[in-house]
Design an enzyme around this catalytic site. Structure first.
Site, PDB file in Angstrom:
ATOM      1  N   HIS A   1       9.610  35.685 -19.830  1.00 15.20           N
ATOM      2  CA  HIS A   1      10.070  36.832 -19.649  1.00 15.20           C
ATOM      3  C   HIS A   1       9.111  38.026 -19.160  1.00 15.20           C
ATOM      4  O   HIS A   1       9.245  39.106 -19.511  1.00 15.20           O
ATOM      5  CB  HIS A   1      10.720  37.233 -21.034  1.00 15.20           C
TER       6      HIS A   1
ATOM      7  N   ASP B   1      20.833  32.509 -14.152  1.00 13.03           N
ATOM      8  CA  ASP B   1      20.423  34.135 -13.917  1.00 13.03           C
ATOM      9  C   ASP B   1      19.095  34.151 -14.201  1.00 13.03           C
ATOM     10  O   ASP B   1      18.752  33.303 -14.908  1.00 13.03           O
ATOM     11  CB  ASP B   1      21.407  35.153 -14.615  1.00 13.03           C
TER      12      ASP B   1
ATOM     13  N   GLU C   1      23.047  34.764 -19.045  1.00 15.37           N
ATOM     14  CA  GLU C   1      22.038  34.710 -20.307  1.00 15.37           C
ATOM     15  C   GLU C   1      21.030  35.640 -20.459  1.00 15.37           C
ATOM     16  O   GLU C   1      20.947  35.970 -21.681  1.00 15.37           O
ATOM     17  CB  GLU C   1      21.523  33.115 -20.099  1.00 15.37           C
ATOM     18  N   GLU C   2      20.457  36.208 -19.595  1.00 17.91           N
ATOM     19  CA  GLU C   2      19.259  37.322 -19.801  1.00 17.91           C
ATOM     20  C   GLU C   2      19.872  38.640 -19.859  1.00 17.91           C
ATOM     21  O   GLU C   2      19.096  39.548 -20.063  1.00 17.91           O
ATOM     22  CB  GLU C   2      18.559  37.027 -18.437  1.00 17.91           C
TER      23      GLU C   2
ATOM     24  N   ASP D   1      17.056  25.006 -22.298  1.00 20.10           N
ATOM     25  CA  ASP D   1      16.515  26.293 -22.031  1.00 20.10           C
ATOM     26  C   ASP D   1      15.771  26.967 -23.389  1.00 20.10           C
ATOM     27  O   ASP D   1      15.834  27.837 -23.826  1.00 20.10           O
ATOM     28  CB  ASP D   1      17.852  27.232 -22.031  1.00 20.10           C
TER      29      ASP D   1
ATOM     30  N   HIS E   1      21.295  28.120 -17.538  1.00 24.19           N
ATOM     31  CA  HIS E   1      21.771  29.479 -16.779  1.00 24.19           C
ATOM     32  C   HIS E   1      21.173  29.542 -15.524  1.00 24.19           C
ATOM     33  O   HIS E   1      19.796  29.034 -15.347  1.00 24.19           O
ATOM     34  CB  HIS E   1      21.549  30.593 -17.962  1.00 24.19           C
TER      35      HIS E   1
ATOM     36  N   ASP F   1      12.480  29.311 -16.500  1.00 28.27           N
ATOM     37  CA  ASP F   1      13.496  30.042 -17.366  1.00 28.27           C
ATOM     38  C   ASP F   1      14.778  30.406 -16.218  1.00 28.27           C
ATOM     39  O   ASP F   1      14.676  31.547 -15.917  1.00 28.27           O
ATOM     40  CB  ASP F   1      13.060  31.122 -17.944  1.00 28.27           C
TER      41      ASP F   1
END
Lengths: 497, 497
Positions: free
Chosen positions: B461, B118, B184-185, B213, B116, B150
């Site tokens: 994150h 994003d 995705e996030e 991922d 991903h 990520d």
């Protein structure tokens, strides 16, 4: 009043009749004559948005204190603004306690009158029918606006009463000490300290206290509350990991504070409202048959009894419901809060929680004993869980209040209510606590009367606050009659000594 | 790889060695040669703040999709931007799925690669050491910036791999289908529908899926996850009165939803993590002795095992802790929320509450059966309370994922890991769910591989996200080696048929 020449005076406002003697008759006629002017005074008070909760409105609370002081001086009250310093370690100045004295006649009782001049927040956008800080008088006579009922109407009422006595050429029947607060709606910061300060000074000669900041038990039932429940507010903190964890990564692997928390909370009270802590009911006074019967007879509609809560009542009849509210302790689980800032992702395992509950206490529960058994119960329960978390318990007690209604202070209020409204007030209780009532009682050690004016549906802490014009005008009459009856009964009580 | 001419190539980055054949040797040398340029490419990707969660950054997500498409075209990939329409009834356009195809050789396997483009939100003020959207390369080789781990590092890695094959004059060993997502996030809006759309079209010839991922099980333990727990998220709503009530006025008099809520929640799980719902463990697969031993041997520090949660572990040894995370269901009580807007005064009786909990599921629990026994358990418990409140139960299930590691797709990844890192990867699980893995598996019905690159402490994150340079460069090598091994094993598997 023991009136020799009784007469019934219809004030034309609410259909009630007053049975009065000559002095009171003159006073009441004067109030009726001045009635058209009273709305203007209250309207001016409402126009100042004295919201104590908002820092940026603090200047308006100060402006309100000046307005009140000016009005008091206009009727000859000797005013003193007592500075209360800064708010709780902030740089925000607290509004002053507006103190006042009128009369120093040793042949009259000295009555301390408490009201507050700050109001709850309000804005038109919250759903008000009219601008909340511009008083609107409806055709029906409702005076609409923030503070009309809580507590500017009652406060202005006392000043109006003074004016009516003076215009009628009558002496005010008691020496008066005024204590008007500006922070009541936001924690009463500074009041307790000020009462302690002045107990032996400014308030040293006070005989009784009258708090004019309560409402009737229901819209239909004129009443005087004689008791208030206390509250012990508990914060139970359970701490697990150092920070919230992801329940996918750590679920089943680490100890979860929420599990302990709901377990402990579920052990405190059942779904029928019964408190499950052993010993909690030990000192609760039983309800007499006479009380039960009197509660059953009170004029309280289903709506008033359960407020806007839409039922879900636990009791089948009025007396049982009122006993649950007034005469029995209750335990409410308020909430479980995440105690870490920024925590609370949707699938997280909360690491630190604060569970909040409170116990409403009644005569003659002993706060210290209750606290002891509550802590023991929680700790014992926690110990059985075999939890790896830590627990802490914090309590904030405020005692219950129960006053002697045979005292001349209460008897004067009962007679005045009969004089003005034409009926005997019901002697009731309040389920909630009014900390200032307890403060006055504990610090000044005098009989404290809570004298209602408004109705429970006045919207005191919500939108569309109002005061019925009949309530407003009759409050002025009630205050005058109360002082006259107090003077009479005080004299009688002195003779007996 | 079954190499005839093995050699060990030290890439000089992390002290690891790769054992490779000639083709791979050439490829790996090429990667090493191109290494100085790779940081630039990733830096350009990091510079675009493609935060999918914020509407006002949506334009950056779109810019990122164009950047990705341009890079893909530069290495000869045939790109197609698949429009996903608007976001969930809003007027906000979803960023496109960047699809790509490279090669159509019937003598090669076709591998679908998912990444991903994003990223999670980030701002310097949150406590970053460096500007999050300006990649900083530390002397130690850490590539610091939002998205490095990520998932921009892995995504750019695939393009770098293509370039290295081409510059080395080698054929890419597999046909590639790319599926690069931009949401995705933030809920992967539109992905599932797009996969269903294209399953029999764009993706019809896909043999296997590789999702790039994920991260290793710990910083010290190179691993490939073979299973993911599922989740059934529950919302239990208990409704009492029409609105919050004051606990002074109504405590003891009306039915309180919070009492029922904590009672029900306390019946679900105990303080040792044992789920109390009868039948919940019925279909849980027992852990074999071999699994237990292998879990015990994994190189996982106490810190990695319990993350930043600071202990409070329920298990005494590593294998038991990992089994609790990977092989057993868990039940987490997330929170109890006030369901009425504006409600929640400190001493209120909440009128409507939503209790949130979730069950992490493992093979071979059946979501429908679990949901049935959970609902029955809650309803039975509620019925015993004699409550006057109402209850509603809502469930959101996402199944567990478990893949066949004997498949050539996994075996190729295992061999490639050995080639590039010099060690066998541990076959592990993840306690959390990765819904897209399940989507690919259920919709395309192909073997789905989760191929890790980064480390769990990369800060994916949180603040200060980084990717070790060794991880980044070895990812490029790993992808090339994986494709080469996949080609070999795919051919072998075809011969067997």
């Amino acid at each position: 009043m023991a009136s020799s020449t009784p007469k019934y005076a219809n004030d034309g406002l609410a259909g009630f009749y007053a049975k009065v003697d000559e002095l009171e008759s003159t006073f009441i006629d004067q109030v009726s004559e001045l009635t058209p002017r009273y709305a203007t005074g209250l309207g001016d008070a409402v126009r100042i948005p004295s919201i104590s909760a908002y820092a940026d409105r603090r200047k308006d609370v100060f402006e309100m204190s000046e307005w009140v002081a000016t009005k008091m001086r206009a009727v000859g009250i000797d005013v003193r603004l007592k500075n209360l310093g800064k708010q709780d370690g902030t740089e925000l100045e607290l509004p002053p306690l507006v103190l006042g004295r009128y009369g120093k006649d040793p042949e009259k009782p000295t009555v301390l009158v408490y009201c507050h001049y700050d109001v709850q927040p309000a804005s038109f956008e919250d759903g008000w029918k009219y601008e909340p800080f511009e008083m609107t008088v409806e055709e029906s006579g409702r005076l609409c606006g923030r503070g009309t009922s809580d507590d500017k109407g009652p406060l202005v009422g006392w000043i109006n009463m003074m004016e009516a006595f003076q215009k009628a050429g009558l002496e005010v029947p008691a020496n008066l000490v005024f204590c008007f607060e500006g922070m009541e709606e936001y924690g009463s910061f500074g009041l307790q300290g000020a009462l302690e300060d002045e107990a032996d000074k400014y308030f040293s000669d006070v005989d009784v206290v009258c708090i004019a900041d309560v409402v009737w038990v229901s819209d239909e039932q004129i009443s005087i509350p004689q008791g208030l429940r206390g509250i012990i507010f508990y914060l139970v903190t359970i701490t697990g990991a150092k920070q919230d964890a992801h329940s996918g990564g750590f679920g089943g692997q680490i100890s979860e504070p929420m599990v302990d928390m709901v377990n402990i909370m579920s052990s405190l009270v059942d779904s029928n409202g019964k408190i499950l802590i052993p010993g909690i009911y030990d000192n609760v006074q039983p309800v007499t048959e006479k009380e039960y019967e009197s509660y059953q007879k009170l004029k309280i509609s289903e709506d008033s009894l359960y407020g806007g809560t839409g039922g879900r009542g636990l009791h089948d009849n009025q007396a049982d419901a009122l006993i649950a509210r007034w005469k029995k302790p209750s335990l409410t689980l308020h909430r479980i809060e995440n105690a870490l800032p920024g925590a609370g992702a949707i699938t997280s395992i909360p690491a630190k929680l604060v569970g909040k509950f409170s116990i409403r206490t009644v005569p003659f529960m002993k706060a210290e004993e209750i606290d002891h058994i509550v802590r023991k119960h929680i700790q014992d329960r926690f110990d059985t869980l075999g939890s790896k978390n830590d627990i802490e318990i914090e309590a904030h007690p405020n005692d219950w209040f129960h006053e002697d209604a045979s005292h001349w202070n209460y008897q004067a209020a009962i007679r005045a209510t009969r004089n003005v409204w034409g009926v005997d007030p019901a002697m009731t209780c309040e389920g909630g606590s009014i900390p200032i009532a307890l403060d006055f009682k504990k610090i000044l050690k005098k009989n404290v009367l809570l004298l209602p004016v408004g109705r429970p549906t006045d919207g005191q802490h919500s939108t569309n606050e109002k005061l019925d014009k009949s309530s407003y005008i009759n409050a002025i009459k009630l205050y005058g009659s109360y002082l006259k009856e107090a003077e009479t009964l005080w004299r009688e009580s002195r003779k007996k000594l």
